[in-house]
Design an enzyme around this catalytic site. Sequence first.
Site, PDB file in Angstrom:
ATOM      1  N   GLU A 129      -3.681   5.774   1.468  1.00  0.00           N
ATOM      2  CA  GLU A 129      -3.570   4.390   1.890  1.00  0.00           C
ATOM      3  C   GLU A 129      -4.855   3.993   2.597  1.00  0.00           C
ATOM      4  O   GLU A 129      -5.365   4.745   3.428  1.00  0.00           O
ATOM      5  CB  GLU A 129      -2.392   4.250   2.858  1.00  0.00           C
ATOM      6  CG  GLU A 129      -1.353   3.277   2.376  1.00  0.00           C
ATOM      7  CD  GLU A 129      -0.201   3.158   3.349  1.00  0.00           C
ATOM      8  OE1 GLU A 129      -0.282   2.284   4.227  1.00  0.00           O
ATOM      9  OE2 GLU A 129       0.760   3.916   3.204  1.00  0.00           O
ATOM     10  N   LYS A 181       0.824  -1.220   0.000  1.00  0.00           N
ATOM     11  CA  LYS A 181       0.000   0.000   0.000  1.00  0.00           C
ATOM     12  C   LYS A 181       0.854   1.265   0.000  1.00  0.00           C
ATOM     13  O   LYS A 181       0.600   2.190  -0.787  1.00  0.00           O
ATOM     14  CB  LYS A 181      -0.913   0.022   1.226  1.00  0.00           C
ATOM     15  CG  LYS A 181      -1.976  -1.057   1.265  1.00  0.00           C
ATOM     16  CD  LYS A 181      -2.903  -0.899   2.447  1.00  0.00           C
ATOM     17  CE  LYS A 181      -2.254  -1.158   3.787  1.00  0.00           C
ATOM     18  NZ  LYS A 181      -1.873  -2.578   3.980  1.00  0.00           N
ATOM     19  N   THR A 182       1.834   1.311   0.883  1.00  0.00           N
ATOM     20  CA  THR A 182       2.639   2.526   1.001  1.00  0.00           C
ATOM     21  C   THR A 182       3.397   2.807  -0.293  1.00  0.00           C
ATOM     22  O   THR A 182       3.432   3.947  -0.776  1.00  0.00           O
ATOM     23  CB  THR A 182       3.620   2.397   2.180  1.00  0.00           C
ATOM     24  OG1 THR A 182       2.873   2.281   3.392  1.00  0.00           O
ATOM     25  CG2 THR A 182       4.535   3.602   2.271  1.00  0.00           C
TER      26      THR A 182
END
Length: 464
Positions: free
Chosen positions: A165, A121-122
């Site tokens: 996110e 995600k990051t």
Amino acid sequence: MKPGLPTAMERPHFIGIGGAGMSGIAKILAQRGAQVAGSDSRDSETAQALRAHGATVHIGHAAGHLAADSTCVVVSSAIRADNPELARAAELGIPVVHRSDALAALMDGLRPIAVAGTHGKTTTTSMLAVSLSALGLDPSYAIGGDLDAPGSNAHHGEGDIFVAEADESDRTFHKYSPQVAIILNAELDHHANYASIEEIYESFETFVGKVVPGGTLVVAHGQEGAAEIARRVAGREGLTVVTYGEEEDADVRITKITPRGLTSEVTVVLGGRMLTFTVSVPGRHYAHNAVAALAAGVALGIPAHNLASALGKYTGVKRRLQLKGEAAGVQVIDSYAHHPTEMTADLEAIRGAAGDSRILVVFQPHLFSRTQELGKEMGQALALADASVVLDIYPAREDPIPGITSELIIAAARSAGADVTAEHDKAAVADVIAGMAKPGDLVLTMGAGDVTDLGPAILARLSS
């Protein structure tokens, strides 16, 4: 374009303001004109960056830190019920707002892209933030890690896109209503909140159900969990599903990934056109993340060739295979990987870039519950390294579980043929690594806890 500041957010107080998710929201609110205050357990560069934006940051938690005229108190799921500032908020009747609700309020009126998945995600959020910024679109974004400096995890932009996110760990990603949702993968994790993979799938289904009518789901075609969710939501009215991957029938098909040292060259076919672009981090999984970002941007109407070129501007995010330095011919790299899939992916990526160099890992398990459920798989992943040093479990928000220690991982690693050393004293690791490392070796500090602090100490020891 300046989205309005919700009344409740005019004078917010953040408990745990230095956390990755909390600090980003605090920064955006400060940039929008809010009088931001908060507290954290320790001072940090992130806290200092927030002060530079006008925020008041207290160190330590005490009832007196909460101003009586605060309009709300913002908390994350990590804040315990007995926190003195939380108790004081109840006494004063100040509303308590969860981090996810605050983030959802910041997205209101914009075109959100929400990036979800057990891993990646990051990185994917960062790729979108950097590439959209490079195109002059000035997006707002909230990322779970710093791009290039403390406090660079968030930005209030003048554009109409908000990239965020979307955290599945506590189901708070159900609060968002994105125009584009990305699901990179779905695996069993966060064992304190999910009892089975079926619960994970149901949670992701609920997330997809929040996509606005006419919106798009970008989903990994070749990842079992993501593909299962795509099957479950297929045919939903008002939802366009776009798949990406190396499979022949993927909507955005990856035809080639060519490793080039610590970068990769990626070729995709999208809409009948072939595009080739560079990803400035190594590894197949990072190439897939970049293609997910490409597909999401195209879903918002951004020309594919422009976005593909801009993705090359991304040079990494802190703790995601971040080179911390080199000393005595040894490179030290920091990895946030803490789930077996992430560990395997990062070790395979480094193995592909390292050639004949040895890979030494300093691994710190994260959470007792994760170790209890996945300790064996963590140990098996460490077998991909030439040698590993395993630390005690980093507890984060959890209390110990009887019988659950790093020995579970160490035993599994040795059963898989790994060379593993147990080290209970974190301060001794620099000396241990200095005794093991030779010129040409690569050292990875790996885990989601404070193992990242060891990189500079190892470099200093190697230099001496």
